[in-house]
Write an enzyme that holds these catalytic residues in place. Sequence first.
Site, PDB file in Angstrom:
ATOM      1  N   THR A  17       0.844  -1.195   0.000  1.00  0.00           N
ATOM      2  CA  THR A  17       0.000   0.000   0.000  1.00  0.00           C
ATOM      3  C   THR A  17       0.876   1.240   0.000  1.00  0.00           C
ATOM      4  OG1 THR A  17      -1.741   1.212   1.185  1.00  0.00           O
ATOM      5  CG2 THR A  17      -0.124   0.097   2.537  1.00  0.00           C
ATOM      6  N   ASN A  19      -0.673   3.950   1.205  1.00  0.00           N
ATOM      7  CA  ASN A  19      -1.442   4.729   2.184  1.00  0.00           C
ATOM      8  C   ASN A  19      -0.809   4.533   3.569  1.00  0.00           C
ATOM      9  OD1 ASN A  19      -3.349   5.491   4.137  1.00  0.00           O
ATOM     10  ND2 ASN A  19      -5.051   5.188   2.708  1.00  0.00           N
ATOM     11  N   GLN A  20      -0.119   5.584   4.058  1.00  0.00           N
ATOM     12  CA  GLN A  20       0.617   5.475   5.316  1.00  0.00           C
ATOM     13  C   GLN A  20      -0.325   5.260   6.508  1.00  0.00           C
ATOM     14  OE1 GLN A  20       3.769   5.010   5.154  1.00  0.00           O
ATOM     15  NE2 GLN A  20       4.003   4.796   7.368  1.00  0.00           N
ATOM     16  N   ASP A  79      -7.961  -3.815  -0.021  1.00  0.00           N
ATOM     17  CA  ASP A  79      -8.790  -2.791  -0.638  1.00  0.00           C
ATOM     18  C   ASP A  79      -9.995  -2.610   0.272  1.00  0.00           C
ATOM     19  OD1 ASP A  79      -8.686  -1.062  -2.920  1.00  0.00           O
ATOM     20  OD2 ASP A  79     -10.528  -2.001  -3.641  1.00  0.00           O
ATOM     21  N   THR A  80     -10.355  -1.356   0.497  1.00  0.00           N
ATOM     22  CA  THR A  80     -11.447  -1.041   1.422  1.00  0.00           C
ATOM     23  C   THR A  80     -12.454  -0.127   0.740  1.00  0.00           C
ATOM     24  OG1 THR A  80     -10.031  -1.244   3.368  1.00  0.00           O
ATOM     25  CG2 THR A  80     -11.999   0.095   3.623  1.00  0.00           C
ATOM     26  N   GLY A 160      -9.557   9.414   5.629  1.00  0.00           N
ATOM     27  CA  GLY A 160     -10.687   9.058   4.763  1.00  0.00           C
ATOM     28  C   GLY A 160     -12.019   9.557   5.321  1.00  0.00           C
ATOM     29  N   TYR A 161     -12.972   8.636   5.428  1.00  0.00           N
ATOM     30  CA  TYR A 161     -14.328   8.976   5.868  1.00  0.00           C
ATOM     31  C   TYR A 161     -14.494   8.895   7.387  1.00  0.00           C
ATOM     32  CZ  TYR A 161     -15.236   8.324   0.872  1.00  0.00           C
ATOM     33  OH  TYR A 161     -15.203   8.422  -0.503  1.00  0.00           O
ATOM     34  N   HIS A 187     -13.095  -2.761  10.606  1.00  0.00           N
ATOM     35  CA  HIS A 187     -13.075  -3.662   9.454  1.00  0.00           C
ATOM     36  C   HIS A 187     -11.666  -4.180   9.156  1.00  0.00           C
ATOM     37  CE1 HIS A 187     -12.837   0.628   8.851  1.00  0.00           C
ATOM     38  NE2 HIS A 187     -12.053   0.457   7.797  1.00  0.00           N
ATOM     39  N   ARG A 188     -10.699  -3.273   9.176  1.00  0.00           N
ATOM     40  CA  ARG A 188      -9.301  -3.625   8.841  1.00  0.00           C
ATOM     41  C   ARG A 188      -8.724  -4.567   9.897  1.00  0.00           C
ATOM     42  NH1 ARG A 188      -8.184   1.066   7.772  1.00  0.00           N
ATOM     43  NH2 ARG A 188      -8.395   0.745   5.541  1.00  0.00           N
TER      44      ARG A 188
HETATM   45  P1  ITT Z   1      -3.754   1.759  -1.404  1.00  0.00           P
HETATM   46  O1  ITT Z   1      -4.572   1.386  -2.598  1.00  0.00           O
HETATM   47  O2  ITT Z   1      -2.367   2.221  -1.751  1.00  0.00           O
HETATM   48  O3  ITT Z   1      -3.748   0.696  -0.352  1.00  0.00           O
HETATM   49  P2  ITT Z   1      -5.855   3.751  -0.999  1.00  0.00           P
HETATM   50  O4  ITT Z   1      -6.020   4.911  -0.072  1.00  0.00           O
HETATM   51  O5  ITT Z   1      -5.992   4.003  -2.494  1.00  0.00           O
HETATM   52  O6  ITT Z   1      -4.451   3.040  -0.688  1.00  0.00           O
HETATM   53  P3  ITT Z   1      -8.193   2.082  -1.137  1.00  0.00           P
HETATM   54  O7  ITT Z   1      -8.124   1.911  -2.596  1.00  0.00           O
HETATM   55  O8  ITT Z   1      -8.516   0.864  -0.311  1.00  0.00           O
HETATM   56  O9  ITT Z   1      -6.840   2.635  -0.534  1.00  0.00           O
HETATM   57  O10 ITT Z   1      -9.186   3.273  -0.871  1.00  0.00           O
HETATM   58  C1  ITT Z   1     -10.158   3.234   0.034  1.00  0.00           C
HETATM   59  C2  ITT Z   1     -10.536   4.647   0.447  1.00  0.00           C
HETATM   60  O11 ITT Z   1     -11.574   4.438   1.418  1.00  0.00           O
HETATM   61  C3  ITT Z   1      -9.435   5.415   1.153  1.00  0.00           C
HETATM   62  O12 ITT Z   1      -8.767   6.279   0.287  1.00  0.00           O
HETATM   63  C4  ITT Z   1     -10.218   6.196   2.200  1.00  0.00           C
HETATM   64  O13 ITT Z   1     -10.765   7.344   1.639  1.00  0.00           O
HETATM   65  C5  ITT Z   1     -11.343   5.246   2.522  1.00  0.00           C
HETATM   66  N1  ITT Z   1     -11.017   4.392   3.672  1.00  0.00           N
HETATM   67  C6  ITT Z   1     -10.401   3.183   3.679  1.00  0.00           C
HETATM   68  N2  ITT Z   1     -10.266   2.717   4.915  1.00  0.00           N
HETATM   69  C7  ITT Z   1     -10.802   3.652   5.727  1.00  0.00           C
HETATM   70  C8  ITT Z   1     -10.951   3.760   7.119  1.00  0.00           C
HETATM   71  O14 ITT Z   1     -10.506   2.831   7.945  1.00  0.00           O
HETATM   72  N3  ITT Z   1     -11.552   4.855   7.595  1.00  0.00           N
HETATM   73  C9  ITT Z   1     -12.008   5.820   6.780  1.00  0.00           C
HETATM   74  N4  ITT Z   1     -11.887   5.798   5.460  1.00  0.00           N
HETATM   75  C10 ITT Z   1     -11.286   4.726   4.930  1.00  0.00           C
END
Ligand code: ITT
Length: 206
Positions: A17, A19-20, A79-80, A160-161, A187-188
């Site tokens: 990922t 995403n830090q 992926d989330t 994120g959200y 969830h994670r």
């Molecule tokens: P990688 O693909 O590099 O892992 P990303 O940020 O693009 O990073 P995702 O494609 O899984 O990751 O994007 C999911 C988005 O959903 C993420 O950018 C956030 O905006 C949101 N998200 C994911 N997990 C979250 C969480 O635990 N709390 C709040 N928002 C979250």
Amino acid sequence: MDLPAENVRSMKLIFATHNQHKVEEIQSAIGNQLKIISLREAGISQEIPEPHDTLRENALEKSRTIYLLSNGEDCFSEDTGLEVDSLRGEPGVRSARYAGEPVSFSRNIDKLLANMSHSTDRNARFRTVISLILNDQEYFFEGTCNGQILAERRGVGGFGYDPVFVPDGAAKSFSEMTMEEKNLFSHRKKAADKMILFLNQKILNT
Ligand code: ITT
């Protein structure tokens, strides 16, 4: 690659990922149960594509990409998506780029709240799919967290959200929680726990 023998603590897995926030959350969820190598530590800076319509396919795309770039190292990705009932599951797999490019957590929330301004049904869930590649085999682990979307932001933590999501059974938004508190619902964390359980069982049976 062969599994390191005695226990999961001696294993190393690359986390695919950029995403830090995810790196910090997964590290906190897993503790010292196994060593996570970030892409930065692995010296990998390439963008990872996520072109598919499902979390599972996108997670697999990310782990396969890093598996190839690292010449076959064990790795995992996730992926989330945030699935909102009144928006028929949106933003879902498009959660990261809901308000378009460049990615902006703030604009994503603005769009979500605008699209839900007339919704009395505030039910939603985060869904995480982890894709693990271990010894050339592919495995998946899923975690969900049900909750409610607030009408306005609360709190400053997380990413994120998080400012607009209150998990069922909690009084605070994810943004108002410490990482340890978020892990009680996350969830994670649920998906990560399943992966750790799997790895422990795998080693016991090896
Ligand atoms: P990688 O693909 O590099 O892992 P990303 O940020 O693009 O990073 P995702 O494609 O899984 O990751 O994007 C999911 C988005 O959903 C993420 O950018 C956030 O905006 C949101 N998200 C994911 N997990 C979250 C969480 O635990 N709390 C709040 N928002 C979250």
